[in-house]
Design a protein around this motif. Structure first.
Motif, mmCIF file in Angstrom:
data_model
loop_
_atom_site.group_PDB
_atom_site.id
_atom_site.type_symbol
_atom_site.label_atom_id
_atom_site.label_comp_id
_atom_site.label_asym_id
_atom_site.label_seq_id
_atom_site.Cartn_x
_atom_site.Cartn_y
_atom_site.Cartn_z
ATOM 1 N N GLU A 300 -7.258 54.978 -57.248
ATOM 2 C CA GLU A 300 -8.206 53.922 -56.879
ATOM 3 C C GLU A 300 -7.473 52.691 -56.365
ATOM 4 O OE1 GLU A 300 -11.438 51.240 -59.272
ATOM 5 O OE2 GLU A 300 -11.767 53.425 -59.178
ATOM 6 N N MET A 301 -6.356 52.328 -56.993
ATOM 7 C CA MET A 301 -5.591 51.178 -56.509
ATOM 8 C C MET A 301 -5.065 51.433 -55.109
ATOM 9 S SD MET A 301 -3.579 49.663 -59.878
ATOM 10 C CE MET A 301 -2.621 51.157 -60.165
ATOM 11 N N GLY A 302 -4.599 52.660 -54.837
ATOM 12 C CA GLY A 302 -4.143 52.993 -53.490
ATOM 13 C C GLY A 302 -5.272 52.923 -52.480
ATOM 14 N N PHE A 303 -6.451 53.392 -52.873
ATOM 15 C CA PHE A 303 -7.618 53.359 -51.991
ATOM 16 C C PHE A 303 -7.989 51.924 -51.651
ATOM 17 C CE2 PHE A 303 -12.205 53.011 -51.384
ATOM 18 C CZ PHE A 303 -12.453 53.993 -50.431
ATOM 19 N N ILE A 304 -8.068 51.072 -52.662
ATOM 20 C CA ILE A 304 -8.445 49.668 -52.430
ATOM 21 C C ILE A 304 -7.382 48.948 -51.604
ATOM 22 C CG2 ILE A 304 -8.852 47.448 -53.555
ATOM 23 C CD1 ILE A 304 -10.128 48.980 -55.870
ATOM 24 N N ALA A 305 -6.095 49.210 -51.912
ATOM 25 C CA ALA A 305 -5.015 48.531 -51.188
ATOM 26 C C ALA A 305 -5.031 48.881 -49.704
ATOM 27 C CB ALA A 305 -3.677 48.891 -51.808
ATOM 28 N N THR A 306 -5.147 50.159 -49.382
ATOM 29 C CA THR A 306 -5.117 50.580 -47.975
ATOM 30 C C THR A 306 -6.366 50.124 -47.228
ATOM 31 O OG1 THR A 306 -5.973 52.746 -48.655
ATOM 32 C CG2 THR A 306 -3.595 52.549 -48.376
ATOM 33 N N HIS A 307 -7.526 50.232 -47.868
ATOM 34 C CA HIS A 307 -8.750 49.808 -47.190
ATOM 35 C C HIS A 307 -8.820 48.287 -47.048
ATOM 36 C CE1 HIS A 307 -9.905 53.987 -47.820
ATOM 37 N NE2 HIS A 307 -10.935 53.788 -47.022
ATOM 38 N N SER A 308 -8.223 47.560 -47.974
ATOM 39 C CA SER A 308 -8.200 46.105 -47.856
ATOM 40 C C SER A 308 -7.351 45.668 -46.667
ATOM 41 C CB SER A 308 -7.650 45.480 -49.135
ATOM 42 O OG SER A 308 -8.517 45.709 -50.225
ATOM 43 N N LEU A 309 -6.267 46.409 -46.398
ATOM 44 C CA LEU A 309 -5.445 46.094 -45.230
ATOM 45 C C LEU A 309 -6.252 46.212 -43.945
ATOM 46 C CD1 LEU A 309 -2.096 47.896 -46.143
ATOM 47 C CD2 LEU A 309 -2.389 45.446 -45.775
ATOM 48 N N ALA A 310 -7.092 47.237 -43.878
ATOM 49 C CA ALA A 310 -7.886 47.460 -42.669
ATOM 50 C C ALA A 310 -9.038 46.465 -42.549
ATOM 51 C CB ALA A 310 -8.429 48.884 -42.670
ATOM 52 N N GLU A 311 -9.635 46.072 -43.665
ATOM 53 C CA GLU A 311 -10.821 45.227 -43.619
ATOM 54 C C GLU A 311 -10.507 43.739 -43.495
ATOM 55 O OE1 GLU A 311 -14.207 45.835 -45.874
ATOM 56 O OE2 GLU A 311 -13.954 47.995 -46.129
ATOM 57 N N TYR A 312 -9.363 43.313 -44.041
ATOM 58 C CA TYR A 312 -9.037 41.885 -44.033
ATOM 59 C C TYR A 312 -7.633 41.660 -43.446
ATOM 60 C CZ TYR A 312 -12.474 42.620 -47.780
ATOM 61 O OH TYR A 312 -13.544 43.051 -48.530
ATOM 62 N N PRO A 313 -7.399 42.071 -42.208
ATOM 63 C CA PRO A 313 -6.033 41.996 -41.658
ATOM 64 C C PRO A 313 -5.492 40.576 -41.561
ATOM 65 C CG PRO A 313 -7.635 42.532 -39.938
ATOM 66 C CD PRO A 313 -8.358 42.646 -41.242
ATOM 67 N N LEU A 314 -6.319 39.615 -41.148
ATOM 68 C CA LEU A 314 -5.825 38.238 -41.020
ATOM 69 C C LEU A 314 -5.510 37.644 -42.388
ATOM 70 C CD1 LEU A 314 -8.131 36.818 -38.203
ATOM 71 C CD2 LEU A 314 -5.774 37.639 -38.031
ATOM 72 N N TRP A 315 -6.357 37.915 -43.351
ATOM 73 C CA TRP A 315 -6.118 37.441 -44.709
ATOM 74 C C TRP A 315 -4.840 38.051 -45.268
ATOM 75 C CZ3 TRP A 315 -10.339 37.847 -49.135
ATOM 76 C CH2 TRP A 315 -9.909 37.106 -50.236
ATOM 77 N N GLN A 316 -4.653 39.345 -45.025
ATOM 78 C CA GLN A 316 -3.445 40.022 -45.498
ATOM 79 C C GLN A 316 -2.203 39.440 -44.831
ATOM 80 O OE1 GLN A 316 -3.089 42.142 -47.876
ATOM 81 N NE2 GLN A 316 -4.867 43.484 -48.083
ATOM 82 N N ALA A 317 -2.285 39.180 -43.529
ATOM 83 C CA ALA A 317 -1.136 38.605 -42.810
ATOM 84 C C ALA A 317 -0.797 37.216 -43.349
ATOM 85 C CB ALA A 317 -1.424 38.542 -41.317
ATOM 86 N N GLU A 318 -1.821 36.401 -43.558
ATOM 87 C CA GLU A 318 -1.592 35.065 -44.110
ATOM 88 C C GLU A 318 -1.004 35.147 -45.515
ATOM 89 O OE1 GLU A 318 -4.105 31.041 -45.364
ATOM 90 O OE2 GLU A 318 -5.124 32.738 -44.399
ATOM 91 N N ALA A 319 -1.543 36.053 -46.337
ATOM 92 C CA ALA A 319 -1.029 36.218 -47.699
ATOM 93 C C ALA A 319 0.421 36.674 -47.680
ATOM 94 C CB ALA A 319 -1.897 37.213 -48.465
#
Length: 466
Positions: A300-319
């Motif tokens: 589940e953590m892998g699922f959330i981590a990978t899907h979060s990268l796709a859904e919030y790319p700008l937020w992930q880049a800023e983070a």
């Protein structure tokens, strides 16, 4: 007169006099430096322990893989158990001595007193002796950057036996921690990219050897994992650690709010109760334990981590940028090395009960360790050293200068940035990750200072080695 210094003494005479006195200084250096590097452990009466030490120790006994605990390093620790791990500390101190002197030698600065002085400065102003005195992978992070630098850029100045030893050491270091492997691989990739512009300075043979160390390190880890667990698999935990960093940045809570309950995730009932930090979630008394820890939540953590990268790319880049910047300034010595390490104590008590008495008698177990005073010096030295290394590298790039010192500052600058990116983005900023690498920047500054302020008439004699 030709061959005379301003004081009238011939340079040849000075070289002969220096060589006559050198054997005594070589022996003094070879004895004094390891003792300085192990001073914290000698004072402690037992090797220093850390939060993560127990997880590595247990790998030999438990026979299964756990997140972020290298079986290769576990085997290395098991090798030294019979000596109360003093063999391990001896290896770490001697490896440090060897690589420091070899670096000075290829840079044409190999003199016993110089090595002794620099080692003393590093001992007093950086985390180096604490890393050498500890049962943890961290000492190999900085040393492996130096060994890769020597192997790739100065292979023509060292013997075949030294090349083999550097190759084996770098591969072993890469196998002890995935972040170290990633930094070394990143340096090799930059080397290949830079070679078209630096053909005279970066040899293909050196790059091939350097790249193969990472391949050998990966093969070593896979082999050890298979030998101890029967699984031909990489050390688990990458998704879990990355998930922890995203949780800390608020990304996980946002994903759960956006997708619960239609995805029926195990964490949905806890979406409003998530801990503030990754450490509290993964290692504290959180819902992570109730949901089965890594075994129950890894997918589940892998699922959330990978899907979060796709859904919030700008937020992930800023983070990622923020995490990298924060990691660069997290450089304090001693994180996780105190009296409260119950898991490590429990592993030693369960599997190595013969060591309970010396372990319990150590200063660390009596809470006598306090790094507050040490870090009044270590932190500013680290930050100033790192800033100067970056400035020197930027200046060399601007001036298109590619001498040995420029290449050294470039290697260390990229290693510091790579380490900050890998550790900050994946695990989140921690002082431990910065301290294990930044001492190399202080070493570079000492070398640059000697180059800048050393005596111009000093006779060069690069024959010194240990």
């Amino acid at each position: 007169m030709v061959g005379k210094t301003s004081g009238g003494e011939g340079i040849t005479t000075r070289i002969l006099r220096a060589r006559a006195a050198e054997p005594a200084w070589v022996w003094a250096t070879a004895i004094a430096i390891p003792l300085m590097l192990l001073a914290p452990a000698l004072w402690n009466g037992y090797p220093l322990l850390q939060w993560d030490t127990g997880g590595y120790l247990a790998r030999w006994y438990e026979g299964y893989l756990v997140p972020s605990r290298s079986t290769v390093f576990g085997l290395y620790l098991h090798f030294g158990e019979g000596s109360n791990f003093w063999i391990n500390l001896g290896i770490q101190a001697l490896a440090t001595l060897w690589i420091l002197q070899l670096t000075l030698r290829v840079l044409g600065m190999a003199k016993p007193l110089r090595l002794l002085g620099m080692s003393l400065a590093l001992t007093l102003t950086t985390a180096l002796p604490w890393l050498s005195s500890m049962l943890l992978t961290d000492i190999f992070a900085g040393l492996s950057v130096l060994s890769l630098f020597l192997l790739v850029l100065h292979g023509d100045k060292i013997s075949g036996i030294e090349k083999f030893a550097l190759f084996a050491f770098t591969a072993f270091a890469a196998a002890t921690h995935s972040a170290t492997l990633a930094v070394l691989l990143g340096l090799c990739c930059v080397g290949w990219a830079a070679r078209p512009f630096l053909r005279d300075r970066i040899a293909v043979a050196g790059l091939v050897q350097g790249t193969l160390t990472t391949v050998a390190g990966a093969a070593m880890l896979l082999s050890a994992n298979f030998a101890l667990s029967g699984e031909l698999a990489w050390t688990p935990g990458g998704y879990g650690v990355a998930f922890g960093r995203m949780l800390q940045d608020g990304i996980v809570a946002r994903y759960l709010r956006d997708h619960c309950p239609e995805q029926h995730l195990k964490l949905c009932p806890y979406r409003d109760q998530l801990p503030a930090t990754a450490d509290q979630f993964l290692w504290g008394n959180s819902m992570f334990n109730a949901l089965g820890r890594f075994k129950g939540l890894n997918d589940e953590m892998g699922f959330i981590a990978t899907h979060s990268l796709a859904e919030y790319p700008l937020w992930q880049a800023e983070a990622a940028i923020v995490a990298t910047a924060r990691q660069l300034v997290h450089v304090a010595t001693g994180e996780g090395t105190n009296g409260w390490i119950p898991h490590t104590y429990g592993i030693i008590e369960r599997y190595i009960p013969a060591q309970l008495k010396p372990m319990r008698a150590a200063h660390q177990q009596h809470w006598d360790l306090n790094f507050a005073g040490v870090n009044w010096l270590h932190v500013p030295v680290a930050l100033v050293s790192m800033s100067l290394v970056f400035a020197m590298f930027a200046s060399a790039v601007f001036r298109r200068k590619a001498d040995d010192l420029a290449l050294f500052t470039g290697t260390v600058s990229l290693a510091l940035l790579g380490n900050a990116f890998v550790c900050g983005v994946i695990s989140g900023p921690h002082d431990r990750y910065g301290a294990r690498m930044v001492w190399v920047a202080t070493f570079v500054m000492l070398i640059a200072a000697v180059r800048r302020f050393g005596r111009d008439d000093e006779p060069r004699d690069d024959s010194f080695s240990l």
